[in-house]
Design an enzyme around this catalytic site. Structure first.
Site, PDB file in Angstrom:
ATOM      1  N   ILE A   1     -29.914  30.738   2.675  1.00 13.61           N
ATOM      2  CA  ILE A   1     -30.231  31.965   3.974  1.00 13.61           C
ATOM      3  C   ILE A   1     -29.566  30.636   5.284  1.00 13.61           C
ATOM      4  O   ILE A   1     -28.787  31.918   5.992  1.00 13.61           O
ATOM      5  CB  ILE A   1     -30.816  33.001   4.107  1.00 13.61           C
ATOM      6  CG1 ILE A   1     -31.871  33.866   2.674  1.00 13.61           C
ATOM      7  CG2 ILE A   1     -31.442  33.376   5.221  1.00 13.61           C
ATOM      8  CD1 ILE A   1     -33.244  34.177   2.911  1.00 13.61           C
TER       9      ILE A   1
ATOM     10  N   ASN B   1     -45.456  29.942  -3.172  1.00 12.69           N
ATOM     11  CA  ASN B   1     -44.534  29.827  -2.001  1.00 12.69           C
ATOM     12  C   ASN B   1     -46.441  30.075  -1.012  1.00 12.69           C
ATOM     13  O   ASN B   1     -46.303  30.146   0.077  1.00 12.69           O
ATOM     14  CB  ASN B   1     -44.159  30.959  -1.475  1.00 12.69           C
ATOM     15  CG  ASN B   1     -42.684  30.864  -1.946  1.00 12.69           C
ATOM     16  OD1 ASN B   1     -42.188  29.149  -2.147  1.00 12.69           O
ATOM     17  ND2 ASN B   1     -41.300  32.185  -2.008  1.00 12.69           N
TER      18      ASN B   1
ATOM     19  N   ASP C   1     -33.794  46.014   3.552  1.00 15.88           N
ATOM     20  CA  ASP C   1     -34.007  47.065   3.305  1.00 15.88           C
ATOM     21  C   ASP C   1     -33.029  48.852   4.156  1.00 15.88           C
ATOM     22  O   ASP C   1     -33.470  49.346   3.597  1.00 15.88           O
ATOM     23  CB  ASP C   1     -35.489  47.043   3.131  1.00 15.88           C
ATOM     24  CG  ASP C   1     -35.824  45.893   2.307  1.00 15.88           C
ATOM     25  OD1 ASP C   1     -35.701  45.890   1.183  1.00 15.88           O
ATOM     26  OD2 ASP C   1     -36.701  45.577   2.743  1.00 15.88           O
TER      27      ASP C   1
ATOM     28  N   HIS D   1     -41.875  44.577   0.937  1.00 17.86           N
ATOM     29  CA  HIS D   1     -40.751  44.314   1.220  1.00 17.86           C
ATOM     30  C   HIS D   1     -40.839  44.026  -0.434  1.00 17.86           C
ATOM     31  O   HIS D   1     -40.942  42.718  -0.968  1.00 17.86           O
ATOM     32  CB  HIS D   1     -40.037  43.001   1.584  1.00 17.86           C
ATOM     33  CG  HIS D   1     -38.669  42.701   1.325  1.00 17.86           C
ATOM     34  ND1 HIS D   1     -37.463  43.275   1.125  1.00 17.86           N
ATOM     35  CD2 HIS D   1     -38.829  41.548   0.676  1.00 17.86           C
ATOM     36  CE1 HIS D   1     -36.583  42.729   0.837  1.00 17.86           C
ATOM     37  NE2 HIS D   1     -37.314  41.314   0.306  1.00 17.86           N
TER      38      HIS D   1
HETATM   39  N1  LIG Z   1     -37.196  39.229   3.557  1.00 19.14           N
HETATM   40  C1  LIG Z   1     -35.917  39.227   2.397  1.00 19.14           C
HETATM   41  O1  LIG Z   1     -35.327  40.540   3.164  1.00 19.14           O
HETATM   42  C2  LIG Z   1     -35.200  38.158   2.243  1.00 19.14           C
HETATM   43  C3  LIG Z   1     -35.771  37.451   1.569  1.00 19.14           C
HETATM   44  N2  LIG Z   1     -35.293  36.361   0.837  1.00 19.14           N
HETATM   45  C4  LIG Z   1     -36.474  34.898   0.222  1.00 19.14           C
HETATM   46  O2  LIG Z   1     -36.059  33.890   1.395  1.00 19.14           O
HETATM   47  C5  LIG Z   1     -36.429  32.521   0.354  1.00 19.14           C
HETATM   48  C6  LIG Z   1     -35.126  31.616   0.636  1.00 19.14           C
HETATM   49  O3  LIG Z   1     -34.143  32.017   0.134  1.00 19.14           O
HETATM   50  P1  LIG Z   1     -32.748  31.372   0.180  1.00 19.14           P
HETATM   51  O4  LIG Z   1     -32.124  30.700   1.431  1.00 19.14           O
HETATM   52  O5  LIG Z   1     -32.088  31.834  -0.743  1.00 19.14           O
HETATM   53  O6  LIG Z   1     -33.411  29.862  -1.124  1.00 19.14           O
HETATM   54  P2  LIG Z   1     -32.867  28.692  -0.794  1.00 19.14           P
HETATM   55  O7  LIG Z   1     -33.517  27.802  -2.128  1.00 19.14           O
HETATM   56  O8  LIG Z   1     -31.355  28.446  -0.983  1.00 19.14           O
HETATM   57  O9  LIG Z   1     -33.302  28.035   0.400  1.00 19.14           O
HETATM   58  C7  LIG Z   1     -34.973  27.381   0.531  1.00 19.14           C
HETATM   59  C8  LIG Z   1     -35.182  26.408   1.250  1.00 19.14           C
HETATM   60  O10 LIG Z   1     -35.745  26.360   1.561  1.00 19.14           O
HETATM   61  C9  LIG Z   1     -36.894  25.145   1.647  1.00 19.14           C
HETATM   62  N3  LIG Z   1     -38.025  25.078   1.492  1.00 19.14           N
HETATM   63  C10 LIG Z   1     -39.021  25.068   0.730  1.00 19.14           C
HETATM   64  N4  LIG Z   1     -39.771  25.229   0.734  1.00 19.14           N
HETATM   65  C11 LIG Z   1     -40.236  24.600   2.199  1.00 19.14           C
HETATM   66  C12 LIG Z   1     -41.065  24.380   2.847  1.00 19.14           C
HETATM   67  N5  LIG Z   1     -42.551  24.118   2.990  1.00 19.14           N
HETATM   68  N6  LIG Z   1     -41.227  24.266   4.243  1.00 19.14           N
HETATM   69  C13 LIG Z   1     -39.308  23.896   5.162  1.00 19.14           C
HETATM   70  N7  LIG Z   1     -38.461  24.455   3.649  1.00 19.14           N
HETATM   71  C14 LIG Z   1     -38.931  24.738   2.847  1.00 19.14           C
HETATM   72  C15 LIG Z   1     -36.433  24.411   0.456  1.00 19.14           C
HETATM   73  O11 LIG Z   1     -35.602  23.277   0.383  1.00 19.14           O
HETATM   74  C16 LIG Z   1     -34.825  25.042   0.361  1.00 19.14           C
HETATM   75  O12 LIG Z   1     -33.490  24.132   1.006  1.00 19.14           O
HETATM   76  C17 LIG Z   1     -36.834  33.370  -0.700  1.00 19.14           C
HETATM   77  O13 LIG Z   1     -38.120  33.498  -0.888  1.00 19.14           O
HETATM   78  C18 LIG Z   1     -36.186  34.696  -0.895  1.00 19.14           C
HETATM   79  O14 LIG Z   1     -37.140  35.251  -1.763  1.00 19.14           O
HETATM   80  C19 LIG Z   1     -34.105  36.797   0.614  1.00 19.14           C
HETATM   81  C20 LIG Z   1     -33.542  37.192   0.988  1.00 19.14           C
HETATM   82  C21 LIG Z   1     -34.143  38.638   1.291  1.00 19.14           C
HETATM   83  O1  LIG Z   2     -34.881  40.253  -4.293  1.00 16.23           O
HETATM   84  C1  LIG Z   2     -34.932  38.775  -3.776  1.00 16.23           C
HETATM   85  O2  LIG Z   2     -36.065  38.209  -4.353  1.00 16.23           O
HETATM   86  C2  LIG Z   2     -34.407  38.732  -2.407  1.00 16.23           C
HETATM   87  C3  LIG Z   2     -34.954  39.047  -1.404  1.00 16.23           C
HETATM   88  O3  LIG Z   2     -36.101  39.760  -0.746  1.00 16.23           O
HETATM   89  C4  LIG Z   2     -33.984  40.716  -1.137  1.00 16.23           C
HETATM   90  O4  LIG Z   2     -32.748  40.269  -1.676  1.00 16.23           O
HETATM   91  O5  LIG Z   2     -34.140  41.580  -0.733  1.00 16.23           O
END
Ligand SMILES: NC(=O)C1=CN([C@@H]2O[C@H](COP(=O)(O)OP(=O)(O)OC[C@H]3O[C@@H](n4cnc5c(N)ncnc54)[C@H](O)[C@@H]3O)[C@@H](O)[C@H]2O)C=CC1
Ligand SMILES: O=C([O-])CC(=O)C(=O)O
Length: 328
Positions: free
Chosen positions: A16, A105, A159, A187
């Site tokens: 992201i 998390n 969403d 969410h």
């Molecule tokens: N609210 C929403 O609509 C959405 C939420 N997400 C969530 O966003 C989060 C990140 O997703 P991605 O970027 O795809 O994952 P990713 O795995 O590609 O990147 C996550 C990054 O967070 C870092 N990280 C882990 N623990 C950490 C900490 N304590 N402090 C700082 N950095 C830390 C990791 O080293 C990694 O670089 C996930 O939990 C995912 O489920 C994803 C899509 C939509």
């Molecule tokens: O579904 C997931 O785990 C990532 C997320 O929050 C989304 O795409 O809405």
């Protein structure tokens, strides 16, 4: 030239982050005349890839990017931050619910909430993206109580955008014709995309899409399960659309909402619509550019009330699961 604002982003080396950072640095979030300083926070193991991200940001020569700080130190990372975008956390894999991530998390957000309260600017606003974002935000807010509760948000804008796209496709219109889409609750796979108050070209959705069966079933399910469908197809969770959701979330907080419309974000409930105060719940909101308020008085049918109750109950269950992480 305006003074730069400081934007802290956790998980900055993740997927992201990779989509989001150029949007912030290019002015798509805070405006074309607002310089930004990026304060990029990662875990120690990800500092090397973060170095590459910083190199690429520098190579873009963004006119509005005034400085970049890259660090694994929370105090340094959140120092003076006007915005804290909490993306860093582990994404789920196929077959998991987002709340299955709470054990991994949830604890991240204790130290981040405390570090924000200790180090950020007095006007800091926080958007939690890392899942399960509502309850992670609840944890951060309660560990950072020096920051007023109306500054904490969790992202349900993706969403809302998904719901708009689904309704537009069904009605054969562009997504810009769809407005007033409230996402209620969590969410998660219980979220409620409120088609009863939504509009297409200013008319109630239910008068444009008369397939009630589709609205009450397929539509709701498609929005609830879209994240899982992306994971199934891509092998990775949504990143580009999530980054765009962050851009839209911040903009709809700081920019006036179009007349008659509203957007969705999860924030600390004040008891509106009978939803327990203190829960981080998604509501329809309006901004006047400086103040955000929950839209009051939307009519809710028994069908809608039942769906909202279910998703709010899940938030209460998640709160129970993390009660050790929330100070009394
Ligand atoms: N609210 C929403 O609509 C959405 C939420 N997400 C969530 O966003 C989060 C990140 O997703 P991605 O970027 O795809 O994952 P990713 O795995 O590609 O990147 C996550 C990054 O967070 C870092 N990280 C882990 N623990 C950490 C900490 N304590 N402090 C700082 N950095 C830390 C990791 O080293 C990694 O670089 C996930 O939990 C995912 O489920 C994803 C899509 C939509
Ligand atoms: O579904 C997931 O785990 C990532 C997320 O929050 C989304 O795409 O809405």
């Amino acid at each position: 030239m305006k003074a730069p604002i400081k934007v802290a982003v956790t998980g900055a080396a993740g997927q992201i982050g990779y989509s989001l950072l150029p949007r912030i640095a290019s002015g798509s979030v805070f405006g074309p005349d607002q310089p930004v300083e990026l304060r990029l926070i990662e875990i120690p193991n990800a500092l090397k890839p973060l170095e590459g991200v910083v190199m690429e940001l520098n190579d873009c020569s963004f006119p509005l990017l005034s400085n970049i700080v890259a660090t694994a130190d929370l105090d340094e990372g959140f120092s003076g931050a006007n915005w804290a975008l909490l993306v860093g956390s582990v994404p789920r894999k196929a077959g998991m619910e987002r709340k299955d991530l709470l054990g991994i998390n949830g604890k991240i957000f204790i130290s981040q909430g405390a570090a924000i309260a200790k180090n950020a600017a007095s006007d800091v606003r926080v958007v939690v993206v890392g899942n399960p974002c509502n309850t992670n935000c609840l944890i951060a807010m309660n560990n950072g109580r020096d920051v007023p509760s109306d500054r904490w948000f969790a992202m349900t804008r993706l969403d809302e955008n998904r719901a708009k796209s689904q309704l537009a496709t069904k009605a054969g219109v562009h997504s810009t014709a769809v407005s007033n889409v409230a996402i209620w609750g969590n969410h998660s796979s219980t979220l409620y995309p409120d088609f009863e108050n939504a509009k297409i070209n200013g008319k109630p959705v239910t008068s444009v899409i008369t397939d009630t069966q589709w609205l009450e079933n397929d539509f709701i399910k498609s929005v609830q399960l879209r994240g899982a469908a992306i994971i199934e197809a891509r092998g990775l969770s949504s990143a580009k659309s999530a980054a765009h959701g962050v851009v839209d979330t911040v903009r709809s907080i700081i920019e006036p909402t179009a007349a008659g419309d509203f957007h969705s974000v999860a924030l600390c409930s004040d008891g509106s619509y009978g939803i327990e105060a203190g829960l981080i719940t998604s509501f329809p909101v309006r901004s006047n550019g400086s103040k955000l308020e929950i839209v009051q008085g939307l009519p809710l049918s028994d069908f809608s009330k039942g769906k909202i109750e279910a998703t709010v109950n899940e938030l209460k269950q998640e709160r129970e699961m993390v009660k050790e992480l929330i100070p009394a």
